[in-house]
Scaffold this motif. Structure first.
Motif, short mmCIF file in Angstrom:
data_model
loop_
_atom_site.label_atom_id
_atom_site.label_comp_id
_atom_site.label_asym_id
_atom_site.label_seq_id
_atom_site.Cartn_x
_atom_site.Cartn_y
_atom_site.Cartn_z
N PRO A 38 44.41 -10.75 -41.67
CA PRO A 38 43.84 -10.35 -40.86
C PRO A 38 42.84 -9.17 -41.55
O PRO A 38 41.57 -9.12 -40.79
CB PRO A 38 44.94 -9.48 -39.64
N ASP A 39 43.35 -8.48 -42.10
CA ASP A 39 42.28 -7.40 -42.91
C ASP A 39 41.32 -7.75 -43.42
O ASP A 39 40.12 -7.35 -43.73
CB ASP A 39 43.13 -6.28 -43.71
N ASP A 40 41.49 -9.21 -43.98
CA ASP A 40 40.53 -9.80 -44.96
C ASP A 40 39.52 -10.21 -44.00
O ASP A 40 38.19 -10.31 -44.24
CB ASP A 40 41.21 -11.11 -45.55
N VAL A 41 39.62 -10.85 -42.76
CA VAL A 41 38.89 -10.97 -41.65
C VAL A 41 37.88 -9.89 -41.32
O VAL A 41 36.74 -9.87 -41.14
CB VAL A 41 39.25 -11.57 -40.32
N LEU A 42 38.34 -8.78 -41.14
CA LEU A 42 37.90 -7.50 -40.75
C LEU A 42 36.92 -7.16 -41.82
O LEU A 42 35.93 -6.87 -41.44
CB LEU A 42 38.71 -6.57 -40.19
N ASP A 43 37.36 -7.19 -42.94
CA ASP A 43 36.61 -6.52 -44.11
C ASP A 43 35.36 -7.49 -44.28
O ASP A 43 34.39 -6.98 -44.54
CB ASP A 43 37.40 -6.62 -45.46
N ALA A 44 35.39 -8.72 -44.14
CA ALA A 44 34.33 -9.60 -44.07
C ALA A 44 33.23 -9.63 -43.17
O ALA A 44 32.19 -9.74 -43.59
CB ALA A 44 34.81 -11.18 -44.08
N LEU A 45 33.73 -8.93 -41.95
CA LEU A 45 32.75 -8.52 -41.06
C LEU A 45 31.94 -7.43 -41.09
O LEU A 45 30.86 -7.02 -40.48
CB LEU A 45 33.55 -8.84 -39.79
N ALA A 46 32.54 -6.66 -41.93
CA ALA A 46 32.21 -5.24 -42.03
C ALA A 46 30.76 -5.14 -42.74
O ALA A 46 29.83 -4.24 -42.06
CB ALA A 46 33.08 -4.29 -42.98
N PRO A 47 30.19 -6.05 -43.30
CA PRO A 47 28.61 -5.93 -43.87
C PRO A 47 27.75 -6.14 -42.67
O PRO A 47 26.69 -5.76 -42.67
CB PRO A 47 28.68 -7.14 -45.15
N TRP A 48 28.14 -6.78 -41.68
CA TRP A 48 27.13 -7.07 -40.56
C TRP A 48 26.90 -6.20 -39.73
O TRP A 48 26.07 -6.25 -38.89
CB TRP A 48 27.85 -8.42 -39.96
N SER A 49 27.85 -4.98 -39.49
CA SER A 49 27.51 -4.04 -38.60
C SER A 49 28.63 -2.89 -39.05
O SER A 49 29.91 -3.10 -39.61
CB SER A 49 27.67 -4.29 -37.20
N ASP A 50 28.16 -1.49 -38.76
CA ASP A 50 28.90 -0.48 -38.92
C ASP A 50 30.21 -0.53 -38.31
O ASP A 50 31.15 0.22 -38.41
CB ASP A 50 28.25 1.11 -38.67
N ALA A 51 30.34 -0.85 -36.93
CA ALA A 51 31.13 -1.11 -35.89
C ALA A 51 31.14 -2.23 -35.10
O ALA A 51 30.11 -2.86 -35.14
CB ALA A 51 31.03 0.26 -35.09
N HIS A 52 32.28 -2.72 -34.85
CA HIS A 52 32.31 -4.04 -34.01
C HIS A 52 33.53 -3.59 -32.72
O HIS A 52 34.31 -3.08 -33.08
CB HIS A 52 32.98 -5.28 -34.48
N ASP A 53 32.82 -4.00 -31.61
CA ASP A 53 33.88 -3.85 -30.33
C ASP A 53 33.83 -5.13 -29.88
O ASP A 53 33.29 -6.21 -30.07
CB ASP A 53 33.85 -2.67 -29.57
N VAL A 54 35.05 -5.38 -29.06
CA VAL A 54 35.17 -6.68 -28.14
C VAL A 54 35.43 -6.39 -26.65
O VAL A 54 36.29 -5.16 -26.40
CB VAL A 54 36.47 -7.32 -28.68
N LEU A 55 34.89 -7.13 -25.65
CA LEU A 55 34.97 -7.27 -24.52
C LEU A 55 35.20 -8.52 -23.87
O LEU A 55 34.12 -9.37 -24.24
CB LEU A 55 33.98 -6.28 -23.92
N ALA A 56 36.05 -8.60 -22.88
CA ALA A 56 35.72 -10.01 -22.10
C ALA A 56 34.54 -10.01 -21.17
O ALA A 56 34.26 -9.02 -20.36
CB ALA A 56 37.13 -10.24 -21.41
N ALA A 57 34.05 -11.09 -20.90
CA ALA A 57 32.85 -11.33 -20.07
C ALA A 57 32.91 -10.92 -18.79
O ALA A 57 32.36 -10.53 -17.95
CB ALA A 57 32.15 -12.43 -20.26
N ASP A 58 34.27 -11.47 -18.04
CA ASP A 58 34.50 -11.47 -16.72
C ASP A 58 36.25 -11.09 -16.68
O ASP A 58 36.88 -11.40 -17.64
CB ASP A 58 34.25 -12.50 -16.04
N SER A 59 36.48 -11.28 -15.37
CA SER A 59 38.03 -10.98 -15.09
C SER A 59 38.67 -12.50 -15.62
O SER A 59 39.95 -12.14 -16.02
CB SER A 59 38.14 -10.72 -13.45
#
Length: 265
Positions: A22-43
């Motif tokens: 899992p940390d490999d996935v997170l490290d690979a996404l790091a160059p695309w932005s300083d921070a990433h967050d996640v939110l569901a679109a609806d209930s």
């Protein structure tokens, strides 16, 4: 077109297949932005995934991966690159398809029943919005990587000709330097061990053509481009942009196929 979705599709698939942590996935996404967050679109999307919905505090990519694992532990990801008039790979009408078309990209976790679409929400912050996708739609069109690469190479020549025909270099003498600078500014994508060399080559070529497209599509100084010239420019560049999307989808699809098929000990 950003490749953040391509990065997530490849690395998440490798992780689900046991070829990455899992940390490999997170490290690979790091160059695309300083921070990433996640939110569901609806209930409904929140209830499906267990992720926070509208009005709640966004969560992390780590919890997005946990939701993927719960929903489709043996699945893989599908890269979606859509545009008005080019909806190949989309699952059908719905929030995910609409936003992926607007944004130009997304990742579908068909086995988990949802998709995610990234978009910048502030300087240095990308939000991955999660959409329930009850029906992933038909099997996406298969394009052989050799075929996609040949088409992309042909479009490289077309892109150069388009810049000449549209007079981009005449209006902006430094356009070649502009293209080179655009490529240097792109985040350096990280890929798993075992990525097929041809897929890597095609992704690099797609980035180069994409930079040419961005330069050719830019407004000329003073906004002197007439309406008819703007339409002609759009018509000339559209098939090139389509070839870039097809090539990226084919390259990521081949990478995913190879990475998930390698036996793990």
């Amino acid at each position: 077109m950003s490749c953040a979705s391509a990065t997530l599709a490849v690395w998440a698939s490798a992780w689900l297949a046991g070829a990455a942590a899992p940390d490999d996935v997170l490290d690979a996404l790091a160059p695309w932005s300083d921070a990433h967050d996640v939110l569901a679109a609806d209930s409904a999307s929140s209830a499906l995934t267990g992720l926070p919905g509208p009005g709640e505090r966004p969560t992390s990519l780590a919890l997005l991966l946990a939701a993927v694992r719960r929903g489709g532990p043996r699945g893989h990801a599908r890269l979606v690159l859509a545009a008005p008039g080019d909806v190949r790979g989309l699952p059908g009408p719905g929030g995910f398809s609409r936003e992926a078309t607007t944004t130009g990209e997304g990742v579908l976790f068909a086995d988990a029943g949802f998709g995610v679409v990234p978009s910048p929400i502030a300087d240095g912050v990308v939000r991955w919005t999660v959409y329930a996708v009850p029906d992933s739609g038909p099997v996406p069109e298969y394009v052989a990587l050799n075929e996609a690469e040949r088409e992309l190479r042909g479009q490289v020549r077309n892109a150069a000709a388009a810049i000449a025909d549209l007079g981009v270099a005449r209006h902006r003498p430094g356009v070649r330097e502009e293209i080179a600078a655009s490529l240097r500014r792109r985040p350096r994508a990280l890929w798993p061990d075992g990525m097929p060399p041809q897929a890597l080559r095609v992704l690099q070529q797609a980035d180069e053509v994409d930079a040419i497209l961005s330069a050719a599509a830019g407004d000329d100084p003073g906004g002197a481009l007439s309406a008819s010239a703007a339409v002609a420019r759009s018509d000339a560049l559209r098939p090139i942009a389509t070839a870039v999307r097809v090539a990226r989808r084919a390259a990521v699809g081949e990478a995913v196929r190879v990475l998930v098929s390698v036996p793990r000990t």
